[in-house]
Design an enzyme around this catalytic site. Structure first.
Site, short mmCIF file in Angstrom:
data_model
loop_
_atom_site.label_atom_id
_atom_site.label_comp_id
_atom_site.label_asym_id
_atom_site.label_seq_id
_atom_site.Cartn_x
_atom_site.Cartn_y
_atom_site.Cartn_z
N GLY A 142 33.04 30.23 48.31
CA GLY A 142 33.89 30.22 47.14
C GLY A 142 33.05 30.20 45.87
N CYS A 143 33.65 30.63 44.78
CA CYS A 143 32.92 30.71 43.52
C CYS A 143 32.51 29.33 43.02
CB CYS A 143 33.76 31.43 42.46
SG CYS A 143 35.43 30.79 42.25
#
Lengths: 330, 330, 330, 330
Positions: A142-143
């Protein structure tokens, strides 16, 4: 190498194509989209006009004819492709959340059954490069976990608590319209959301554990009035006071051979459009808290760029191939 | 009541005039400015044109002819007016930092000698209304300490550590031009600055102590790409887990009679241009952390509005006089 | 080919380096800066860290050792390098205004004497490619004249009046701090400036004439709250009504072989960071007015990118070398 | 005076309430909303919390019990209230487009039948104050026509062509979510839309005619990355050259007694949240073009504020009642 992008419309898909256009080995042959099948890729990706001549298609998983695949579809959709691609020997990076966590944690976090679970390396190369190297399937992180984990990694094992206070540009919410992304609701504000229970928290905990940390991990994201980029302000409270020398030595040593981590003032302008993660830090005078700040482009190091980096490692290409463009400053 | 504003150009000065224009008792008779003496107040405060007909002057402190004074000059400049105004019986609210802290802490924090020290109430009415009521001189708090302290006050005594992660609009830096406020350096970014040692930290510590808290207080401000407003995300780590009921009861009880604190989702749009402080909070599932979020307009509740509120209390006016305009949403 | 950039700090300098890093023939050997001589190029160009290892220098013009030079210094400074570089046989693109206009018009427009005048091709390749091809010195156009001229070129000869209403991101003002670029003065506003007499107007007139137009040319720029990009809304009033078919035919024919002009909706996101100029148009129902809208990145097609494009043409390289990166959307 | 707002949720409704709170004669007794009936007005208008204690209702037109009504519903919805309110003797300002144009032009412009047409004064007080004074029903003008008409009015009769190039904040699109208002589509861009045929154009033409102008009127709006405000750049091409003296005399004379028009540099910060229209102008050196720039807050002088101004005139109140708050600068 022939490449397919499953779910090529949308922001992450567009940025994948943007990067692959400069890759010396990549040949994009398939870009899928349910909604836009039959129309040119440049219909929604207007920035790519004149640079790519390809139409969206919508093949079944068995008709995807490529050497390498990126899954840029939402979670639960990715699991419908993953296993079959694996069986067909098509190396894959999955940008969704479907293979980032152990099955039970995934199912609890996302409130769904996992119907095609297998274990996959977690694709932060700075932590898991060895596992990625041999893999035929990698779960792209995930970012938020990417920026947060890189900020704290070198000292995570010394921490009692880590609070990740993150500020993300709006492109992180995707191209779908909502109240949340309505301009007058975003501009001249910075709204915290999912204040104590964002779905990316388990990834952060998992990586802290991997780093030998016993710290309690907290996470609060905010919606920044900006298009791209995540600044994570990591407040690291130590079990016992540390010295600046020790901290400096650890960060320099941890990242000294990393092509995409730079120890310099973290500004979104420095990384915008690029795969870099910039990190700076400042130690509380009494040594009890380190504030480590990281900047990434959420669509690049936080998604498509890291996916290309993982592809490069999996395939034995130069790790920076397709990723040599600097950020856009200003 | 005749009013003088010392240092009436600049953002805080302009907002003071804006608010006083709607005050039932206030009559602005004197607006000083060294640089602009002799020119109309509307020269730089273009929004006030047609609404005020007054020229800037530059009188010596003994020539200021008014019943009440606001000092809107920088720190160290205020102390050159304060004592003499006091002696002349002119009630005063000082918007600078000169009287917010004990002398030794002030001198250490600001690196200057205090040449006219005396003790003054610290003007957060929600905490010090009684002291303000009888006072002839009040030290108006810093913008960050106001929003931060109000966010955590009801539970500060339960905390082991409090981390204030604040995001401020650029007007907080004043109307002076700098690298920091150059548009391309602010836009599409959110820069942390003075990451562990901002000058407002001692005020936050002082107020936490006043509230009976023994918590370690940390503070990291960020420059938000917005003109007005501060969102403070207060990460409150408790000595031992608490329940949501207890937290709710405390916030409701603490603020139940407060005209300017509202327990609702903190958004800058809700408070923009107004004297309100909006607060919402969310408790970590295991009760170990409360995230309390406050929103204020840095130029109003964080400066000029709170100054008017203090004047109202000092002078026995209705506390909301001149402050009844709602925020501007959107 | 060894390349020198004279005046390599600043926004245009930084973007030149960013683009040259992806050029197959360019080898940056010299980056000059008076102020930063002796420090690494990445001191101010933080986005380039890890990608370039070069220090700023400050050589006299005779000590510049390169095959090709870019002059990215302000007007009047460029003329101090131009003639000597020419004499020394170093091909040059000048990004300043010094060689864009005939001497008398230049001197009147800029209010200075030209001390080293000679005639040079005006570097909009879409209009002057042939002249550029053989040249050893090219005057790179202003950002506004580039976007404006390309918007109107195909129909300029039919016009009686053309009004260019342009909106430019703040990077066009450079990295120098000013009242004009102070964040609270830019944000939530769009200020027109130099409303009838901007210095870029003579370039627009010159190019309209070159295109055989007798139209009266007007120009009003605005400061847009954005970092990069110029949208020009060209209001083209025709001598006599035209048809949409004719207009379409002319635009398609004029730009059909151009690598960097695309006929599609002009959005800054489509061209951000790239050398493209996107153009769309709409004809008034009665055929009396065409509104042609162009989008460029002011630092790329409006400065550094067009400079590289000119270099490519002058040197016989592929015209798109170093310029193949798409815009950054979103 | 008891007041009803029909369609009180939404941005215009919220701003109406904000202004009426400071009005000396207004008593809001009824705020209707189909969707939110039964919930407090502060549910969506969070800025009004603590300031108003009223629930939305959804009465039939005959159950609206008030002395004065504002219609803040969309066009075609307003006509379902207007006639019956008129018959019941409830004075009304209609903020929709339903009564701004002659029936045939309305029906052509909006593509619908008008089912309850009657003639009503067009509520720009600076042009139609006399008609408004005696009226029981006033059509409140569109936001663009207000700013545009005021910019050009004093010289409209001298013009051959007028091009209104307008830039509007996003609140003009209302609080409904769409592709157009999705943050990444607005930020760092300025999109022209309805480039030659916006629905507000007929209002502009009508007012130009009223002013004795025979000029051809053109209009192109743009979506500005800002929440509030419209800057209109009016390019006025004269039949024959004019002098600056004449222009100045005309503007000063036209607006000399107007409480809400100020001749000073037009910036959105000067008018934000207020009912002012600021205008400045610059004449082309040869006298052929005047560029007149106007700034209004689209929700105030462009909607709710002008509606209150019209109410004041209709009811014989002081014209500035409820409208004395200055703009918010910065």
């Amino acid at each position: 190498m022939d490449i397919a992008i499953v779910g090529a419309s949308g922001y992450a898909g567009g940025d994948l194509i943007r990067l692959l256009l400069t890759h010396s080995q990549a040949n994009l042959v398939c870009a899928t989209s349910r909604k836009l099948a039959g129309t040119p890729v440049t219909k929604d990706h207007i920035h790519l006009k004149n640079l790519i001549d390809l139409d969206y298609t919508n093949p079944s998983v068995d008709k995807i004819d490529a050497d390498f695949a990126f899954l840029a579809v939402p979670h639960t959709a990715a699991m419908q492709y993953a296993l079959r691609l694996k069986e067909r020997g098509i190396k894959t990076v999955d940008l969704s959340a479907d293979y980032r966590l152990p099955q039970t944690i995934y199912e609890k976090t996302y409130g769904v059954k996992h119907t095609a679970y297998f274990k996959a390396p977690y694709g932060i190369p700075e932590l898991h490069r060895k596992d990625i190297r041999g893999a035929d399937f990698v779960a792209n992180p995930g970012c938020f976990p990417t920026g947060a984990t890189l900020a704290a990694a070198p000292v995570a094992d010394l921490a009692a608590q880590i609070i990740y206070d993150s500020k993300s540009g709006v492109s992180g919410a995707g191209d779908s319209v909502s109240e949340t992304t309505h301009y007058p609701n975003v501009d001249e504000n910075i709204a915290p959301y999912k204040i104590t229970a964002h779905r990316h928290l388990p990834e952060m905990k998992q990586e802290a554990e991997f780093l030998g940390s016993t710290a309690k991990i907290y996470f609060t994201p905010h919606l920044l009035p900006a298009i791209r980029g995540i600044i994570t302000t990591a407040h690291i409270l130590f079990k016992k006071p540390v010295t600046l020398e020790e901290v400096q030595k650890r960060y320099e040593s941890f990242y000294k051979n990393e092509p995409f981590v730079r120890l310099q003032t973290a500004k979104l302008g420095g990384v915008r459009g690029s795969n870099f993660c910039d990190i700076n830090f400042e130690l509380e005078a009494d040594g009890t808290r380190l504030v480590a700040v990281s900047a990434i482009d959420n669509l690049v190091k936080g998604a498509s760029g890291q996916a290309v980096q993982n592809m490069n490692i999996m395939c034995g290409f130069a790790e920076t191939d397709g990723l040599r463009m600097p950020g856009m400053f200003p």
